[in-house]
Motif scaffolding. Structure first.
Motif, PDB file in Angstrom:
ATOM      1  N   MET A  32       1.000  -1.391   0.002  1.00  0.00           N
ATOM      2  CA  MET A  32      -0.008   0.127   0.158  1.00  0.00           C
ATOM      3  C   MET A  32       1.020   1.224  -0.022  1.00  0.00           C
ATOM      4  SD  MET A  32      -2.669   1.460   2.944  1.00  0.00           S
ATOM      5  CE  MET A  32      -3.047   2.961   3.037  1.00  0.00           C
ATOM      6  N   ALA A  33       0.589   2.071  -1.100  1.00  0.00           N
ATOM      7  CA  ALA A  33       1.463   3.405  -1.088  1.00  0.00           C
ATOM      8  C   ALA A  33       0.877   4.311  -0.106  1.00  0.00           C
ATOM      9  CB  ALA A  33       1.414   3.780  -2.458  1.00  0.00           C
ATOM     10  N   GLY A  34       1.446   5.245   0.453  1.00  0.00           N
ATOM     11  CA  GLY A  34       1.044   6.191   1.189  1.00  0.00           C
ATOM     12  C   GLY A  34       0.763   5.663   2.694  1.00  0.00           C
ATOM     13  N   LEU A  35       0.031   6.388   3.760  1.00  0.00           N
ATOM     14  CA  LEU A  35      -0.224   6.111   4.984  1.00  0.00           C
ATOM     15  C   LEU A  35      -1.372   5.290   5.203  1.00  0.00           C
ATOM     16  CD1 LEU A  35       1.288   9.483   6.729  1.00  0.00           C
ATOM     17  CD2 LEU A  35       2.413   7.229   6.503  1.00  0.00           C
ATOM     18  N   ALA A  36      -1.546   4.457   6.432  1.00  0.00           N
ATOM     19  CA  ALA A  36      -2.743   3.834   6.603  1.00  0.00           C
ATOM     20  C   ALA A  36      -3.324   4.585   8.014  1.00  0.00           C
ATOM     21  CB  ALA A  36      -2.602   2.486   6.605  1.00  0.00           C
ATOM     22  N   HIS A  37      -4.306   5.373   7.656  1.00  0.00           N
ATOM     23  CA  HIS A  37      -5.110   5.836   8.819  1.00  0.00           C
ATOM     24  C   HIS A  37      -6.200   5.080   9.291  1.00  0.00           C
ATOM     25  CE1 HIS A  37      -2.988   9.438   6.814  1.00  0.00           C
ATOM     26  NE2 HIS A  37      -2.967   9.788   8.001  1.00  0.00           N
ATOM     27  N   LEU A  38      -6.066   4.320  10.378  1.00  0.00           N
ATOM     28  CA  LEU A  38      -6.947   3.101  10.421  1.00  0.00           C
ATOM     29  C   LEU A  38      -8.145   3.718  11.357  1.00  0.00           C
ATOM     30  CD1 LEU A  38      -4.451   0.372  11.257  1.00  0.00           C
ATOM     31  CD2 LEU A  38      -5.606   0.878   9.040  1.00  0.00           C
ATOM     32  N   TYR A  39      -9.301   3.301  10.983  1.00  0.00           N
ATOM     33  CA  TYR A  39     -10.481   3.250  11.894  1.00  0.00           C
ATOM     34  C   TYR A  39     -10.933   2.534  13.102  1.00  0.00           C
ATOM     35  CZ  TYR A  39     -15.232   5.638  11.855  1.00  0.00           C
ATOM     36  OH  TYR A  39     -16.269   6.649  12.037  1.00  0.00           O
ATOM     37  N   LYS A  92     -10.060   4.398 -10.243  1.00  0.00           N
ATOM     38  CA  LYS A  92      -8.949   3.748 -10.901  1.00  0.00           C
ATOM     39  C   LYS A  92      -7.676   3.852 -10.267  1.00  0.00           C
ATOM     40  CE  LYS A  92     -11.593   5.418 -14.923  1.00  0.00           C
ATOM     41  NZ  LYS A  92     -11.470   6.152 -16.194  1.00  0.00           N
ATOM     42  N   GLY A  93      -7.742   3.991  -9.092  1.00  0.00           N
ATOM     43  CA  GLY A  93      -6.156   3.633  -8.491  1.00  0.00           C
ATOM     44  C   GLY A  93      -5.635   5.215  -8.117  1.00  0.00           C
ATOM     45  N   LYS A  94      -6.386   6.131  -8.435  1.00  0.00           N
ATOM     46  CA  LYS A  94      -5.640   7.501  -8.549  1.00  0.00           C
ATOM     47  C   LYS A  94      -6.012   8.343  -7.229  1.00  0.00           C
ATOM     48  CE  LYS A  94      -5.647   7.803 -13.527  1.00  0.00           C
ATOM     49  NZ  LYS A  94      -6.015   8.407 -14.646  1.00  0.00           N
ATOM     50  N   GLY A  95      -7.010   8.098  -6.361  1.00  0.00           N
ATOM     51  CA  GLY A  95      -7.223   8.590  -5.365  1.00  0.00           C
ATOM     52  C   GLY A  95      -6.619   8.117  -3.953  1.00  0.00           C
ATOM     53  N   GLY A  96      -6.496   6.699  -4.010  1.00  0.00           N
ATOM     54  CA  GLY A  96      -5.895   6.086  -2.641  1.00  0.00           C
ATOM     55  C   GLY A  96      -6.595   6.222  -1.489  1.00  0.00           C
ATOM     56  N   SER A  97      -6.110   5.838  -0.449  1.00  0.00           N
ATOM     57  CA  SER A  97      -6.658   5.813   0.821  1.00  0.00           C
ATOM     58  C   SER A  97      -7.508   7.296   1.366  1.00  0.00           C
ATOM     59  CB  SER A  97      -5.579   5.325   1.816  1.00  0.00           C
ATOM     60  OG  SER A  97      -6.370   5.526   3.214  1.00  0.00           O
ATOM     61  N   MET A  98      -6.649   7.963   1.256  1.00  0.00           N
ATOM     62  CA  MET A  98      -7.110   9.595   1.908  1.00  0.00           C
ATOM     63  C   MET A  98      -8.051  10.412   1.049  1.00  0.00           C
ATOM     64  SD  MET A  98      -3.972  11.099   4.241  1.00  0.00           S
ATOM     65  CE  MET A  98      -2.723  11.033   3.026  1.00  0.00           C
TER      66      MET A  98
END
Length: 314
Positions: A32-39, A92-98
């Motif tokens: 996973m690219a970027g950071l994981a802000h978990l809920y 399409k994979g361009k927004g990501g998690s955040m």
């Protein structure tokens, strides 16, 4: 509490928990690219709030927004694919998690800017009023965002114009590493509603039933054209601010006390579901989550030639 609603609450909360646990696994293995802000730990807020709105309503989310989409009924396969940057994702994979979104479900998008979703939600509320619909917008944000200028400007406008927005503060006590109780004089942030002449509620955000009942009241108020409300949900994230944050700035006894009030544990203890009913829900959710992970892992990345596609500017 009827059996159908109890099953929905437990299913939504457990689904969020398991989805986020798998997101963390992808993050730890570098997929996973970027950071994981978990809920994890805040599941009752999303589950209770999303159960109180209708299909035609809107949601504005935050950088910690996976739970809102899951509770709204988003496709977990497309969600996980988006988080992994795959072309089968919602953007399409361009927004990501955040920046994950699901426009078909009225989810206007997560937002990497603290407080960035608040004016968006206010705009959605203005749109509904201008068009003469009775649509309501839920606006999720944290205690840190409640100290941003967008909070005050947007809510002042919404109050002045009686816009149908419910502002939901997910108060997990920490804005990244800063204890919100050290930087605010009044710790019950919903009391700020007094200054705008609108209803404000401070509630137990780990009790899904309390969240649901309070949100029903606030949503009804908005849908009847009476204007916005602020609902502050006191809750707690079990992990650090993101996947790389150990959260050591939080007192260990505080962390343990909040984990003892885990939303899933609190709901189980109410006895609305039998152990067999819970097990059936958990087994079904596990199958769904594993299928979502498989779909995302096996999906292709977008081609480099698509880099500039779907880019819009004035």
């Amino acid at each position: 509490m009827n059996k159908e609603l109890a099953k929905r609450f437990y299913s939504d909360m457990y689904k969020i928990r398991r989805f986020e646990q798998e997101v963390f696994e992808f993050y730890k293995t570098g997929q996973m690219a970027g950071l994981a802000h978990l809920y994890i730990g805040e599941e009752a807020v999303a589950a209770g709030a999303c159960a109180a709105i209708e299909a035609r309503d809107y949601i504005a989310s935050t950088h910690r927004g996976h739970g809102h989409l899951v509770a709204r009924g988003a496709d977990m396969g497309r969600m996980m694919a988006e988080i992994l940057g795959k072309e089968t994702g919602y953007s399409k994979g361009k927004g990501g998690s955040m920046h994950i979104m699901a426009m078909d479900l009225g989810i206007l998008g997560a937002n990497g800017i603290v407080g960035g979703g608040i004016p968006m939600a206010t705009g959605a509320g203005y749109s509904a009023k201008y068009r003469g619909t009775d649509q309501v917008t839920l606006c999720f944000f944290g205690d840190g965002a409640a100290n941003e200028g967008t909070f005050h400007e947007s809510i002042n406008m919404a109050a002045a114009w009686d816009l149908p927005v419910v502002y939901v503060i997910e108060n997990n006590l920490y804005g990244i590493t800063v204890d919100s109780r050290r930087v605010t004089k009044e710790h019950d942030l919903a009391k700020r509603a007094i200054g705008y002449g609108i209803p404000g509620y401070t509630i137990d955000g780990n009790d899904v039933e309390t969240v649901y009942k309070t949100m029903q009241k606030a949503v009804k108020h908005a849908r009847e054209g009476k204007g916005p409300s602020i609902v502050e949900c006191k809750t707690y994230r079990h992990h650090g601010h993101n996947g790389s944050d150990p959260g050591t700035y939080r007192p260990p006894e505080e962390v343990e006390a909040w984990k003892a009030r885990d939303p899933l544990i609190l709901f189980r203890d109410k006895g609305y579901l039998t152990e067999k009913e819970r097990k059936e829900i958990e087994d079904k959710v596990e199958q769904e989550v594993q299928a979502a992970c498989k779909f995302a892992a096996e999906s292709p990345y977008p081609e480099a030639s698509e880099l500039m596609d779907d880019i819009f500017c004035d």
